[in-house]
Design a protein around this motif. Structure first.
Motif, PDB file in Angstrom:
ATOM      1  N   ASN A 128       0.250  -1.697  -1.660  1.00 51.12           N
ATOM      2  CA  ASN A 128       0.703  -0.738  -2.377  1.00 51.12           C
ATOM      3  C   ASN A 128      -0.350   0.063  -3.390  1.00 51.12           C
ATOM      4  OD1 ASN A 128       2.966   0.963  -2.898  1.00 51.12           O
ATOM      5  ND2 ASN A 128       3.608  -0.034  -4.714  1.00 51.12           N
ATOM      6  N   SER A 129      -1.218  -0.891  -3.554  1.00 47.48           N
ATOM      7  CA  SER A 129      -2.293  -0.295  -4.509  1.00 47.48           C
ATOM      8  C   SER A 129      -3.443   0.647  -3.683  1.00 47.48           C
ATOM      9  CB  SER A 129      -2.779  -1.423  -5.169  1.00 47.48           C
ATOM     10  OG  SER A 129      -3.424  -2.509  -4.526  1.00 47.48           O
ATOM     11  N   CYS A 130      -3.571   0.119  -2.374  1.00 41.46           N
ATOM     12  CA  CYS A 130      -4.380   0.973  -1.675  1.00 41.46           C
ATOM     13  C   CYS A 130      -3.776   2.151  -0.948  1.00 41.46           C
ATOM     14  CB  CYS A 130      -5.225  -0.148  -0.615  1.00 41.46           C
ATOM     15  SG  CYS A 130      -6.272  -1.376  -1.469  1.00 41.46           S
ATOM     16  N   LYS A 131      -2.243   1.826  -0.769  1.00 45.78           N
ATOM     17  CA  LYS A 131      -1.542   2.783  -0.105  1.00 45.78           C
ATOM     18  C   LYS A 131      -2.023   2.839   1.356  1.00 45.78           C
ATOM     19  CE  LYS A 131       0.549   4.530  -3.809  1.00 45.78           C
ATOM     20  NZ  LYS A 131       1.759   3.550  -4.077  1.00 45.78           N
ATOM     21  N   SER A 132      -1.990   1.765   1.886  1.00 46.40           N
ATOM     22  CA  SER A 132      -2.489   1.715   3.248  1.00 46.40           C
ATOM     23  C   SER A 132      -2.172   0.559   3.939  1.00 46.40           C
ATOM     24  CB  SER A 132      -4.239   1.847   3.659  1.00 46.40           C
ATOM     25  OG  SER A 132      -4.670   0.596   3.495  1.00 46.40           O
TER      26      SER A 132
END
Lengths: 336, 1131
Positions: B1091-1095
């Motif tokens: 979720n923090s890298c959105k990947s």
């Protein structure tokens, strides 16, 4: 009994231990074993047989055989005992399980040879493997005015004590024709089962089956069965006068008598059979060495105390039969 | 004549050779006579009786007036107080008398109303009211107000009460609670000991109003007095001056030591401070008073001088009376304290022993309750006062009537709370004690009895000081030397010996008169110099100086004579101290004392004639007291007496004779046969284990519904009894069975004290026990008119039978008695309304219910013994169900003999395999001989021999402490019956059939089945419940928890290098979880998404313990990021 006959194997009771303990006589497993010789020396002598108790001698046997019979009698010879109790009503003070346990321990008059083992507990009971009884009793106040003043519970109330005689046999199937009323039921009429007070009531259906002592001690046909070796006592040094009386006291009565010889009282062994092996001579330092206590190694004084369902000799024969069957089945196993 | 001649003359010349004193036969029968009138728990009952009959009246009288500042005319005056008989409130103000058993069953409090007669003003009128209820007090069973007191066995049986039950406890909320005896230092006595600065003499004064401590100590070369109300220690000389002893010479005389120079620095202090008058001294004291936290109202403010004078009179040495500010007595007392300090400085024998039992007092139920009652009664009065103050100024339509405001709940709740929790909080004395009461243990009769005689020491159990824990010589005969627990409270918890009596308070006035008549001069009449003169003895009564006498011998003689004649109480003690040159008289409560036979001129006063009279029932123990044949001695007086243990020890100097030596032991130690032949810790172990033995609880055990109750099916009287067993009625309520034991080794299953049991014995009922357990549920009513309900069993429509879980239920939804109940089946089919709060809308809507059945939870099934449906004190329905299990011994069950030899069952053997002797006897138990050498329990060997002789002879043998049947006699008895005199028989092996080489020591020994049974402890788990938070397996057997692999086990595995095993134990089998970790940022993701890298590019799944994942997320929640960097495992 000839105490000087010395070719017998003996064990010696010393002050602190028993010596020459291990049996040296040949067993069936030895090459030395000779069936002819065994037949010649083996003897059974019935000494005492009263009521349900029998004492007999087995002579010329190896201990393992005598022990086998003892073991078989204790836990392989079957007998009948109450195994299941259907409690329809029990308002007495005694708990259901305890009541059932007590009922189970009551010796029953029923020849187990006439019954079969119950093979399957879920199957319905049939006349060949079960005996049914009932115990229906109610305690109430005694209306009998003659006992008014008494303060004994037995007088004030009716049926305050429940005894084994209150157990009633209910014949099933052809049992009625097969057995007489007197042949079935508790052996002793006066075994106390429970105590009750007015308002208490028992309504039980009891089911007795055949089983053996290994299952539960209540199925054992004997109170106990045991043997001991024949004691043999020898006075090796003359014991005289005061010491003679002292020596006499060290043994069971009638083991030692006092004979007068040359104006002297001399202790002589009379009959050592009923000596209890108490070895109390060792209390006295001066008498210690004048006596040798021994036991004949192949002479077994066997006692069977039957519970009452079968005569002791029948029990012993049953044990022999069981041993025979076991041997046969072992042979069959080996040969197959 | 030389000195030696003199001695000879004294020994032989006067009385020539005395006839040897004949033993008083059967003199031990005085013990049952004593117990008949006193009972085993008499101390509790006496003390409680004293409280409800005497003390409570004194308390009410001391606080009998309530006034009010608002209306000077208003007052309430208590004229009388009365404690009634126990009753229960059945609603609608109807009360009916109750019995303790009813209270036990219905979870109620067995309490009686306290009613008072009062006189008060209503408006302008004076009104008298009688019998006004002010509270309720729990009543001690068998006390004077209890329905059980003085009842015959038949009447007790009618009330479902066991006639052998000792009483002495309370029934509070259905629970039996005992107020333990509390041991503490005696009050109002001088105690000289080494203090912080050297020698000090302290006195804890205790009166009804105050409890203070005053210390006189030496600091440097000056003597000071310390007290809580002063900020600093005060030089003794100043205090003397404040007490109006102005001349330095008189001060020295009052202190009364030969070497006056020791006092010089102290006297100088006075001059330094320029204190020459009483006024000046008081002013000085006034300046040292600790400032009060709450300033009293302006009108009451006193000058410091007045306040100092007040405090000096009332608070310093509070127990010494001061009338009209005449400090003479107090000055003498203070002088004596200083003298003691000075004496002890040079001579250590003047130091007192804190642990000496003469310096201790026992606090019993009565005195503890009176403290509590006085406190709450004062609060009650204070409440009334504040109500009056608030309401009187108001103008109201009706007249102010205080009676309406007298609520009984305050006193009732306070007392019930104190007893039911054991928290004794008394604000007045700033006292706060926990665990004063305990639940009466009903494991066995002996455990209940043992609890009643327990003495709890106030000493903290955490401190590592050996003094208070070690055996004190002065505890001889008063406290049992054996009965103390092991471990942290060892030596702090003690038990009373069999004949110990604890005194209650005795009126001092007649004693003072008697003492005066014996020629004791009033101290105020004596010149100061005479007090400490060599001829004078100071006479103390309960720590207060009565006067001095020059003929102390006469005083002692007359005093003792009067006591023996019954003119003064039996329990008053008097003894001289030659060290202190004092005569001490004690009549206070809480002293330990015990009876002794009086010996005069070398002849005991009790003779055969008296014993015959006792035997025939025309003489009771009290007659012995009245006739002056027996007297009670407390520890201090005992120390001044010359007591012979046996008649043969009596010499001319002997003053007393022991009644029976075995009474030196307590109730629990009394069960041990031949305890004097055992190693002492073994007796202590047995004392602890006797309380865990199951047997019989009481004759009413089948009527009880306890949470847990153990019964033996066939309990037996031990073959080897002791006199204590008969005296404590253990033979009527036994806890154990006589097992025939053979001391030999058998198989390998008997190592480490394990026992081999005969299966046939078990089949025939050996060690069989009943376990009763109860299940409770209450039917509540709710504010919205809804209530709990019970419904009948649910019926399966197809089979038309009730579903399995409900199969034991009756039509009323409660199990029926006699049913066998399996795990998870339902006992009471209860349901609770879902909405129980007060509803906003009307409640005509059909009420919805949620099922909350009471289920049975145990792997083994139980039988339902009975069900009880009743109401409790709050009038809510209470359903109690009693469940029963019958258990036969199994491998792992714990058994113990009476000699601290416990063992578990190691193997159960068929009868045919058991060895047998020439009589055909098979042992019930085989015990390994290795149990003997290190334990040295010779008593057990003797018990076996006595038991064996008893069985063949047909009688009980005695193994009473310091007596009992002798081995020689017992051996002779055995030979008479054809047994070996040593108890060793020829045995045959049940397996080979050959005679055993050794002779086997065999015979009956009393075995106790202990409450620890395998069935209650068995536990295993493959999978099961997990804790919600950590997802790790739960802990503990009751929650079906896992077995923990702890740190030490982990260390072993690390040391061994079993890494995969570690992973399995600590993660796979515990809280393994799959976590998505982002390789880029190192944070946790989910579902393959960071979720923090959105990947989802760099996310990989790894396995870790859930606890670790939890830590990471929790850290994240605290704004701390833990980043994981991943690498390949095999690179």
């Amino acid at each position: 009994m000839d105490t000087l006959h010395d070719e017998k194997h003996r064990i010696i009771l010393n002050e602190h231990k028993i010596v020459n303990n291990n049996s040296t006589s040949p067993t069936v497993l030895d090459d030395k074993f000779d069936i002819k010789k065994f037949r010649k020396i083996f003897r059974v002598v019935i000494v005492r047989h009263e009521n349900y108790e029998m004492e007999f001698d087995l002579i010329g046997l190896h201990p393992f055989l005598a022990n086998t019979f003892r073991r078989l009698i204790l836990s392989d010879v079957p007998s009948m005992a109450i195994e299941k109790v259907h409690i329809l009503n029990n308002t007495s003070i005694i708990q259901d399980e305890i009541l059932a346990h007590r009922l189970g321990l009551i010796p029953l008059k029923a020849d187990p040879r006439l019954f079969e083992y119950k093979s399957n507990w879920s199957a319905a009971a049939n006349e060949k493997d079960t005996l049914e009884f009932e115990l229906k009793i109610k305690c109430s106040n005694n209306k009998d005015s003659s006992k008014k003043e008494s303060s004994r519970a037995e007088d004030i109330y009716k049926n305050t004590n429940v005894y084994s005689k209150h157990i009633k046999w209910i014949p099933t199937g052809n049992q009625k024709s097969k057995f007489k009323e007197s042949d079935v039921g508790p052996i002793h009429p006066d075994i106390l089962i429970a105590k009750m007070r007015p308002g208490h009531e028992l309504d039980l259906k009891l089911v007795a089956v055949k089983s053996n002592g290994r299952d539960h001690a209540k199925f054992s046909p004997v109170a106990t069965a045991f043997y001991r070796l024949l004691p043999d006592i020898k006075i090796v040094k003359p014991v005289e006068d005061e010491a003679a009386y002292r020596l006499q006291k060290c043994f069971s009565p009638s083991v030692i008598t006092i004979r007068t010889q040359n104006n002297k009282k001399i202790a002589v062994v009379k009959d050592s059979r009923y000596d209890t092996s108490s070895r109390n001579v060792f209390k006295y330092d001066d008498l210690k060495d004048s006596v040798v206590m021994s036991k004949i190694q192949d002479h077994f004084i066997f006692t069977i105390e039957s519970v009452g369902a079968m005569q002791p000799e029948v029990i012993f024969k049953e044990a022999v039969t069981i041993l025979k069957d076991k041997c046969l089945s072992l042979l069959a196993e080996l040969n197959s | 004549m030389t000195i030696t001649d003199n001695v000879i003359l004294e020994d032989f010349g006067t009385g020539s050779f005395r006839k040897p004193i004949k033993e008083i036969e059967e003199k031990w029968k005085l013990v049952p006579a004593f117990l008949k009138i006193k009972g085993l728990v008499r101390q509790h009952i006496d003390s409680f009786n004293y409280f409800i009959n005497v003390e409570i009246k004194k308390i009410v009288e001391a606080n009998n007036k309530v006034t009010c500042d608002a209306d000077p005319l208003f007052y309430i005056k208590y004229t009388n107080v009365h404690v009634g008989t126990p009753d229960v409130d059945e609603g609608f103000n109807i009360s009916k008398p109750t019995t303790p058993h009813e209270c036990r069953l219905r979870d109620m409090t067995y309490s009686a109303p306290i009613s008072v007669d009062i006189e008060y003003t209503r408006g302008g009128q004076r009104v008298a009211r009688t019998g006004l209820l002010i509270g309720r007090i729990p009543i001690m069973l068998k006390s004077s107000n209890c329905v059980l007191s003085n009842k015959s066995e038949f009447e007790l049986a009618k009330m479902n009460e066991c006639p052998l039950d000792p009483g002495g406890y309370f029934v509070v909320k259905g629970q039996e609670r005992v107020i333990l005896i509390q041991e503490q230092l005696s009050k109002n006595r001088m105690l000289v000991e080494e203090g912080k600065w050297g020698t000090q003499c302290q006195v804890t004064s205790s009166t009804h109003e105050k409890k203070t401590r005053t210390i006189v100590f030496i600091k440097g070369n000056k003597y000071f007095m310390g007290h809580n109300i002063f900020t600093d220690p005060i030089p003794v000389s100043v205090v003397f001056k404040a007490m109006n002893v102005l001349s330095d010479k008189e001060i020295c005389e009052l202190i009364g030591i030969s070497d006056i120079h020791k006092l010089t620095p102290t006297m100088e202090e006075c001059h330094k401070l320029k204190i020459y008058t009483q006024e000046a001294a008081l002013r000085y004291l006034g300046s040292k008073i600790i400032a009060k936290r709450y300033a009293p109202s302006a009108s009451k403010v006193k000058t410091p001088t007045d306040e100092a004078r007040d405090l000096l009179a009332t608070t310093v040495l509070a127990h010494v009376p001061v009338e009209d500010f005449d400090f003479r007595l107090k000055a003498v007392y203070l002088g004596l304290m200083t003298k003691r300090v000075i004496q002890a400085q040079t001579d250590k024998k003047f130091l007192d022993d804190r642990d000496y039992y003469g310096n201790k007092r026992m606090e019993l139920a009565g005195s503890l309750l009176s403290l509590m009652f006085e406190d709450v009664f004062k609060r009650f009065n204070y409440d009334l006062k504040s109500i009056a103050e608030k309401t009187i100024p108001k103008i109201r339509a009706t007249q102010f009537d205080v009676v309406k405001y007298m609520r009984s709940e305050l006193i009732a709740n306070c007392l019930v709370y104190a007893i039911s929790t054991g928290n004794w909080t008394i604000k007045r004395f700033r006292m706060e004690r926990l665990g004063v009461t305990q639940v009466l243990s009903r494991l066995s009769y002996i455990s209940a009895l043992g609890m009643m005689t327990r003495v709890n020491s106030q000493f903290e159990s955490t401190r590592k000081v050996s003094g208070p824990r070690s055996l004190q010589p002065s505890q001889w005969g008063m406290l049992c030397p054996s009965d103390t627990p092991e471990g942290e409270s060892c030596g702090l918890v003690k038990n009373l010996a069999l004949m110990t009596h604890i005194t209650t308070d005795i009126d001092e006035y007649p004693l003072i008169r008697l003492v005066r008549n014996c020629g004791v001069e009033n101290i105020e009449m004596v010149a100061s110099i005479a007090i400490h003169s060599s001829a004078a003895f100071i006479v103390f009564l309960n720590g207060n100086i009565v006067g001095i006498t020059t003929n102390y011998r006469k005083l002692l003689k007359v005093f003792r004579l009067m006591r023996r004649k019954g003119k003064i109480s039996n329990y008053v003690s008097i003894y001289p101290s030659f060290l202190h040159k004092c005569v001490y008289i004690s009549s206070d409560g809480g002293r330990l004392c015990r009876p002794y036979i009086i010996v005069e001129h070398g002849i005991p006063l009790v003779n055969k004639h008296h014993m015959d009279e006792l035997e025939n029932g025309i003489r009771s123990f009290e007659d012995f007291l009245h006739d002056g044949l027996i007297e009670f001695l407390d520890v201090n007086e005992e120390n001044d007496s010359y007591i012979a243990c046996y008649e043969k020890d009596i010499t001319v100097q002997t003053t007393h004779l022991e009644v029976a030596t075995f009474t030196l032991l307590g109730v629990c130690a009394g069960l041990v046969p031949y305890p004097h032949h055992n190693q002492s810790p073994r007796n202590t172990y047995q004392c602890a284990m006797g309380k865990q033995a199951m047997g019989t609880i009481g004759y009413n055990q089948r009527n009880r519904m306890d949470t847990l109750l153990y019964n033996l099916v066939y309990p037996q009287i031990p073959m080897c009894k002791t006199k204590s067993i008969e005296l404590t009625n253990f033979d009527k309520l036994p806890a154990g069975q006589n097992a025939t034991i053979a001391v030999m080794s058998y198989s390998g299953y008997d190592i480490e004290d394990a026992l081999i049991l005969n299966k046939a014995s078990i089949d025939r009922g050996f060690g069989r026990c009943l376990v009763y357990r109860n299940s409770k549920c209450i039917m509540k009513r709710y504010p919205n008119q809804t209530f709990d309900r019970i419904q009948g069993p649910l019926i399966d429509t197809q089979t038309n039978q009730s579903m399995w879980r409900h199969s034991c239920l009756d039509n009323d939804g409660i199990v029926s008695p006699g049913e066998q109940i399996q795990n998870k089946q339902i006992l009471v089919n209860k349901s609770v309304p879902t909405v129980s709060a007060v509803p906003g809308a009307t409640s005509n809507v059909a009420v919805e219910y949620k099922d909350t059945p009471l289920a049975y939870r145990n792997i083994e099934s139980s039988y339902v013994e009975k069900a009880l449906i009743t109401t409790n004190e709050e009038d809510t329905t209470l359903i109690k169900i009693l469940l029963r299990q019958t258990r036969r011994p199994e491998i792992g069950d714990k058994f113990s003999s009476r000699h601290g030899q416990k063992g578990v069952v190691g193997l159960i053997v068929e009868q045919e395999d058991m060895p047998f002797n020439e009589q055909g006897v098979c042992p019930d138990i085989i015990m390994n001989p290795h149990g003997y050498p290190s334990r040295m329990t010779v008593g057990k060997l003797m018990e076996l021999l006595s038991g064996k002789a008893g069985t063949v002879e047909g009688k009980f043998h005695y193994g009473t402490a310091f007596g009992g049947s002798k081995v020689e006699d017992v051996g002779y008895e055995l030979t008479r019956h054809g047994y070996n005199y040593q108890g060793k028989d020829v045995f045959y092996s049940g397996i080979t059939g050959e005679p055993l080489e050794a002779y086997i020591y065999s015979g009956p020994v009393y075995y106790q089945k202990l409450k620890h049974m395998v069935q209650d402890k068995i536990h295993a788990r493959a999978r099961g419940p997990r804790a919600v938070l950590t997802r790790q397996p739960t802990e503990g057997r009751s929650r079906d928890g896992g077995l923990r692999l702890g740190e030490m086990e982990r260390d072993c595995l690390i040391g061994y290098g079993a890494s995969m095993m570690l992973v399995e134990r600590l993660m796979v089998s515990s809280d393994q979880c799959e976590v998505d970790v982002c390789n880029q940022c190192g944070r946790l993701g989910y579902c393959g998404w960071c979720n923090s890298c959105k990947s989802s590019g760099q996310v990989s799944t790894i396995t870790m313990p859930y606890a670790c994942k939890l830590l990471l997320t929790e850290l994240q929640a605290m704004n701390i990021t833990a980043r994981l960097s991943l690498s390949h495992y095999c690179k």
